[in-house]
Design an enzyme around this catalytic site. Structure first.
Site, PDB file in Angstrom:
ATOM      1  N   LYS A 281       0.973  -1.164   0.038  1.00 23.90           N
ATOM      2  CA  LYS A 281       0.025  -0.039  -0.075  1.00 23.90           C
ATOM      3  C   LYS A 281       0.906   1.368  -0.099  1.00 23.90           C
ATOM      4  CE  LYS A 281      -4.285   1.928   2.111  1.00 23.90           C
ATOM      5  NZ  LYS A 281      -5.261   1.766   3.032  1.00 23.90           N
ATOM      6  N   GLU A 368     -19.434  -4.114  10.183  1.00 19.58           N
ATOM      7  CA  GLU A 368     -20.432  -3.280  11.259  1.00 19.58           C
ATOM      8  C   GLU A 368     -21.592  -4.035  11.919  1.00 19.58           C
ATOM      9  OE1 GLU A 368     -18.574  -0.715   7.776  1.00 19.58           O
ATOM     10  OE2 GLU A 368     -19.550  -2.815   7.870  1.00 19.58           O
ATOM     11  N   ARG A 396     -25.226  -0.328   7.199  1.00 13.76           N
ATOM     12  CA  ARG A 396     -24.834  -1.755   6.877  1.00 13.76           C
ATOM     13  C   ARG A 396     -25.410  -2.444   8.181  1.00 13.76           C
ATOM     14  NH1 ARG A 396     -19.267  -2.394   3.851  1.00 13.76           N
ATOM     15  NH2 ARG A 396     -20.599  -3.813   2.591  1.00 13.76           N
TER      16      ARG A 396
END
Length: 595
Positions: A281, A368, A396
């Protein structure tokens, strides 16, 4: 050096290039992403890490006929540049410009919209089923990762994919990160494979060991079973194979010399396959590789070579910092207070809470639903949990909020950051549904502060509410910085549940605001008085549920016009609640709803 990128007008232009030429394209794409992000800001580190992957896939697959389904859309900037949007790329995340995420209406190459994580495998399974039903032969590739595999939706999709047995490639882009550093057992398992090369080294060792065993029918017969058993002990990748998905890797996803031949061989295979690639990353610059969390979304006008940002004047604290510091104040007085987030410790500023209370901070990954149900379990056994999530992501967990918290009337506090419009991140991230979906929840209190001082007070109020075991309570606040100065040395006064406040007394017209837009109501009243001589009443509602019905009844009688102001959809929101209440009262007055 040849300038290859200006010759790439669509992916077909990649298909005649050699690997060295493709490597040059990758470097030019990185330079372009960096140049635009310095001017626009956006999601930098994730897209830098996925450049080779985007180039390799478009080089080998006949897109858009072959479907590339990207997860976590901020990995896909290179994909946008390669698919006819290079000239538009400087407009990304600007009004009327390119979306910062995948958007079907923007390009046929964006096969599925992606702003939230963990959706690509499910969508790709659906596309594979559709292809098979139509008896077509295009390929379907899911590109997941950047933390998406910490989301439970992925495993529901993998379970289905292995059962169906359809041709499907799942590329796991493993950069060990989401926005925050990945947490959890699955992340640790992937990391263990990467750092020790378990599979490639141990598989060869086991195979050679079995071959050296004394010859005999019995050993020959059981040799394969021994190999598979040992493989199961040393390789977490066997999890996928037990689901009926062939696991390959890990390989270096930033090395085209390895990535392209591997993908080419996979194209000759059938059935569901998971290719585990390892990427860096922030790939391409020392500063972004060294701190991918900081460079997930970089500051404006950073120096492209050094990464240094220009000097700027000290800014007022962000609202999420005000909240996190208020939660720390509460936690110092109450050892039962804990904080949970779903891969958003940095975004919600819970890192400040974590630095003081590491054992009371829980990052559950991009999950979540689990965060909310876990908090419900905590509440059952005496803890006082605060679930801290962006508004757009908490939706969500709609069913766990309803079924597992509200119906049971459990004392869980919800902190919704980024409520309302969030600017450049666009429609997938706007928190404009929360007032509506939270208001409908049984037993739920819903409040919204007008400023930083009230945000701090509401944090203390939420704690008091769950400390007394009165049930669930939610507080939402916008993205932005504090505009007011407040005293942090003393506990703020508790706000009475369901009580609004009149900010200025007027006549004829009443402006009733909720949350951050109360400031706009105050500004509007000032303009109306200066330009039209009209002096409206301004009310800070503070609560969407319960409403201050006593004050509302009085305002409806004393004012000809009521106007509600909210940064939420009109349907089922604050203004809707006001008009429903007026109707129940039998009042003939109705509010004009601005939302």
């Amino acid at each position: 050096m040849n300038n290859w990128l200006h010759k790439i007008n669509d992916p077909a232009d990649l298909r005649g290039l050699s690997i060295p030429q493709l490597k040059a394209v990758c470097e030019e794409i990185r330079d372009e992403i960096l140049r635009v992000m310095a001017a626009n800001s956006g999601h930098l580190a994730s897209s830098l890490g996925a450049v080779e992957l985007a180039v390799a896939l478009h080089h080998l697959y006949m897109t858009p006929r072959d479907r590339l389904v990207w997860d976590v859309g901020h990995q896909a900037y290179a994909h946008k540049i390669l698919t006819g949007r290079r000239d538009q790329f400087p407009t990304i995340r600007k009004q009327d410009g390119l979306s910062g995420f995948l958007k079907r209406s923007e390009s046929p190459y964006d096969t599925f919209g992606a702003g939230h994580a963990s959706t690509s495998i499910s969508a790709a399974v659906g596309m594979a089923i559709a292809r098979d039903q139509k008896r077509d032969d295009y390929r379907v590739v899911s590109i997941t990762g950047d933390g998406a595999m910490s989301g439970g939706i992925c495993y529901e999709a993998l379970n289905n994919a292995g059962t169906l047995g359809s041709d499907l490639l799942i590329v796991l882009n493993d950069n060990t990160m989401s926005i925050s550093k990945n947490t959890g057992a699955l992340s640790s398992a992937f990391n263990r494979i990467v750092t020790t090369h378990f599979y490639n080294e141990r598989r060869k060792e086991v195979s050679e060991f079995i071959k050296r065993l004394p010859a005999g029918e019995s050993m020959a017969r059981f040799g394969h079973k021994i190999q598979e058993s040992v493989k199961g002990l040393i390789l977490p990748g066997v999890f996928f194979e037990e689901l009926g998905i062939r696991y390959l890797g890990p390989i270096d996803g930033n090395d085209l010399d390895e990535l392209i031949p591997t993908l080419r061989k996979i194209q000759q295979l059938s059935g569901p396959i998971l290719l585990h690639i390892v990427t860096v990353k922030g790939k391409g610059r020392e500063y972004s590789e060294a701190d991918p969390i900081k460079w997930h979304a970089p500051p404006l006008n950073f120096d492209l070579k050094t990464g240094k940002s220009p000097q700027s004047k000290p800014a007022p604290p962000k609202l999420q910092v005000v909240f996190a510091d208020a939660l720390r104040e509460v936690a110092r007085r109450d050892s039962k207070v804990v904080a949970l987030s779903a891969a958003m410790l940095e975004g919600t500023s819970l890192t400040r809470f974590q630095s003081e209370f590491p054992g009371r901070t829980f990052d559950v990954g991009i999950a979540e639903e689990h965060a909310v149900i876990c908090a419900a379990g905590m509440a059952c056994d005496g803890l006082r949990p605060f679930v801290c999530v962006y508004s757009t992501f908490l939706q969500r967990a709609f069913d766990p909020i309803l079924h597992d918290v509200c119906i049971q009337n459990l004392s869980v506090a919800f902190s919704l950051d980024r409520g309302g419009l969030v600017g450049a991140d666009g429609p997938t991230h706007h928190g404009v549904f929360d007032l509506s979906y939270l208001r409908m929840m049984p037993n739920m209190v819903v409040m919204a502060p007008m400023d930083a001082e009230e945000l701090r007070a509401m944090t203390w109020t939420a704690h008091k509410y769950i400390e007394e075991g009165r049930g669930p309570i939610a507080m939402r606040f916008p993205r932005g910085s504090a505009r007011d100065v407040f005293d942090v040395d003393n506990a703020p006064p508790e706000i009475p549940i369901g009580k609004a406040e009149i900010l200025s007394e007027g006549e004829t017209v009443c402006l009733i605001g909720i949350g951050g837009v109360v400031a706009h109501a105050v500004d509007a009243a000032t303009i109306l008085e200066a330009e039209d001589g009209l002096r409206p009443t301004v009310v800070n509602a503070r609560f969407v549920k319960p409403l201050d019905t006593e004050l509302l009844a009085s305002l409806a009688k004393s004012h000809k016009h009521l106007i509600t102001i909210e940064d939420n959809v009109k349907a089922g929101g604050f203004g809707s609640a006001v008009n429903e209440t007026l109707g129940e009262m039998g009042s003939k007055n109705r509010a004009i709803v601005l939302g």
